[in-house]
Motif scaffolding. Sequence first.
Motif, PDB file in Angstrom:
ATOM      1  N   ASP A   1     -53.789   7.881  -3.272  1.00 44.80           N
ATOM      2  CA  ASP A   1     -54.915   7.515  -4.129  1.00 44.80           C
ATOM      3  C   ASP A   1     -54.857   6.039  -4.546  1.00 44.80           C
ATOM      4  O   ASP A   1     -55.892   5.446  -4.881  1.00 44.80           O
ATOM      5  N   GLN A   2     -53.654   5.453  -4.549  1.00 40.22           N
ATOM      6  CA  GLN A   2     -53.530   4.049  -4.935  1.00 40.22           C
ATOM      7  C   GLN A   2     -54.326   3.136  -4.004  1.00 40.22           C
ATOM      8  O   GLN A   2     -54.770   2.049  -4.399  1.00 40.22           O
ATOM      9  N   LEU A   3     -54.533   3.586  -2.757  1.00 39.34           N
ATOM     10  CA  LEU A   3     -55.213   2.756  -1.767  1.00 39.34           C
ATOM     11  C   LEU A   3     -56.700   2.624  -2.032  1.00 39.34           C
ATOM     12  O   LEU A   3     -57.351   1.737  -1.462  1.00 39.34           O
ATOM     13  N   THR A   4     -57.257   3.483  -2.881  1.00 43.93           N
ATOM     14  CA  THR A   4     -58.688   3.369  -3.206  1.00 43.93           C
ATOM     15  C   THR A   4     -58.982   2.130  -4.045  1.00 43.93           C
ATOM     16  O   THR A   4     -60.155   1.779  -4.246  1.00 43.93           O
ATOM     17  N   GLN A   5     -57.926   1.453  -4.556  1.00 43.76           N
ATOM     18  CA  GLN A   5     -58.136   0.246  -5.344  1.00 43.76           C
ATOM     19  C   GLN A   5     -58.468  -0.972  -4.484  1.00 43.76           C
ATOM     20  O   GLN A   5     -58.788  -2.038  -5.010  1.00 43.76           O
ATOM     21  N   ILE A   6     -58.383  -0.784  -3.157  1.00 40.67           N
ATOM     22  CA  ILE A   6     -58.757  -1.893  -2.269  1.00 40.67           C
ATOM     23  C   ILE A   6     -60.256  -2.125  -2.397  1.00 40.67           C
ATOM     24  O   ILE A   6     -61.059  -1.196  -2.232  1.00 40.67           O
ATOM     25  N   PRO A   7     -60.701  -3.346  -2.687  1.00 39.42           N
ATOM     26  CA  PRO A   7     -62.133  -3.608  -2.870  1.00 39.42           C
ATOM     27  C   PRO A   7     -62.910  -3.463  -1.557  1.00 39.42           C
ATOM     28  O   PRO A   7     -62.449  -3.916  -0.501  1.00 39.42           O
ATOM     29  N   ALA A   8     -64.080  -2.818  -1.609  1.00 40.59           N
ATOM     30  CA  ALA A   8     -64.938  -2.639  -0.434  1.00 40.59           C
ATOM     31  C   ALA A   8     -65.998  -3.731  -0.441  1.00 40.59           C
ATOM     32  O   ALA A   8     -67.130  -3.525  -0.888  1.00 40.59           O
ATOM     33  N   THR A   9     -65.654  -4.875   0.057  1.00 39.62           N
ATOM     34  CA  THR A   9     -66.548  -6.029   0.078  1.00 39.62           C
ATOM     35  C   THR A   9     -66.695  -6.501   1.514  1.00 39.62           C
ATOM     36  O   THR A   9     -65.692  -6.834   2.172  1.00 39.62           O
ATOM     37  N   PHE A  10     -67.916  -6.511   1.998  1.00 39.47           N
ATOM     38  CA  PHE A  10     -68.160  -6.889   3.390  1.00 39.47           C
ATOM     39  C   PHE A  10     -67.967  -8.395   3.569  1.00 39.47           C
ATOM     40  O   PHE A  10     -68.335  -9.200   2.709  1.00 39.47           O
ATOM     41  N   SER A  11     -67.398  -8.729   4.738  1.00 39.92           N
ATOM     42  CA  SER A  11     -67.240 -10.119   5.133  1.00 39.92           C
ATOM     43  C   SER A  11     -67.387 -10.217   6.641  1.00 39.92           C
ATOM     44  O   SER A  11     -66.914  -9.329   7.374  1.00 39.92           O
TER      45      SER A  11
END
Length: 477
Positions: free
Chosen positions: A94-104
């Motif tokens: 669940d800690q991995l959900t803190q990765i921001p989902a920002t397109f680049s």
Amino acid sequence: MKLRTKITLLIAFSLLLVLLLFNVITYITVVNMTTQNEIRLLWEAAQPIMSQPGLYNPERWNRVGWLRPFLTPQSMIRIIDTNSLVQADLHSEDQLTQIPATFSSRGFAKTIKTANTLIVYIQTPIIDENNITLGALQMGRELDTLDEYLRVLITVLMFTTLGAAFFSLMSGMYYTRVILRPIHRLAFIMEVNQQNGVFMQMAVPPNGQQDELGQLVHTFNTMIGKLEHNFNRQKQFLADASHELKTPLTIIESYADLLKRWGGNDTALREEAIEAIQSEAARLRNLTQSLLTLANTEAEGQKLWQTFDLTELVRTTAAALQQAFHRSILVESEQPNIPLYGDPGQIKQLLIILLDNAIKYSQKPVRINMIKDQRDEHIIVLQVIDQGIGVEITEIPRLFDRFYRVDQDRSRETGGSGLGLAIARNIVRLHKGTVTITSSIGAGTQVTVKLPLRYDTQVSDTPEFHAKNSPSQGTES
């Protein structure tokens, strides 16, 4: 605070600072190497996914079954569209959900430090065969094992640093005690010298120290030796001066007392007393003047220095003494003019002292030679040569001592005070020159003075005394 404590603390602080810097560099290096290695593994893991046809069909993104085989423990796979909306998300922590989902539109790799763990992730754009960007693929991994390793590493480094600091304190105290031991000994000897008025030197081991402390001890011993030598010379000077002053004062007092008691009616006695008092008073005046001259020549100074013709000075001085004593003085010079920088008054006094001695203790003509030094043309050699009685070899080393006379009775007859050669040596020393004496019993004495023509030239040190032959009588110093 003692110097030993200061040095110990300085060593410990310096070592602690170096260790802390080393620990920080070690920690950062381990973290960077580990994260770079994990990022490299994520890029390698992304290659098989990028080759899947389903990745380029947005309609299959919400059906993640085809992505599940690529999911490993403690990792995450995510697909986001160009609007930064998550279309597919697979994760084992669940800690991995803190990765921001920002397109680049460009690929990158980043590290995230959370409250509990360290996370690394990569993101690469999804571009179809028509060169249209559909979205981006994200892959991340939780480095919980690294956290455990880092905690162990920090613990080890902390205990190592504390142990090194303690060891540095102990070793610093020991080594500073060893290093500063000569200084403590030196301070003790200096205190003993000050309190007891002695000239104790510090013992040096047979092998001797060649470091700065050894140089300090050597300098201290040399200084104490010179102080003791000067102190003994001063004591001897005071004793000799007191002795020289005591005799004429005693004579004057005796004749004054005699005049007071019996001289009033005895004309012969009165004349004898007055003549004796006058003679001893003149002798006291000459002795006092010699002492003042000696003191003046021992003080450094160039107030009256100038460039003058040495040849002319020697000739005029020799002519004056030749007229006064009715003795022949021959002057020979290699050059008609010799320019010398110095005090002409002192150089004339030097010549008078040397010529006066030569005339008193020889009956034959006195010769003065002026030649250039064979090794240095900027040095002039002045020789005063007589053919008199000479000096005993054992007496020559003491000729420059103050109040020293080779023959006390003869010196009193000639009116000498024993200060002439001491004054001459000081004059030569002030002019950065050297003086040597060579004598042979029955054949005469030669005094050689070397003087630099310019003040910036230094005459090399040479022995002050040379002698030949043996016993006889003396010359006045």
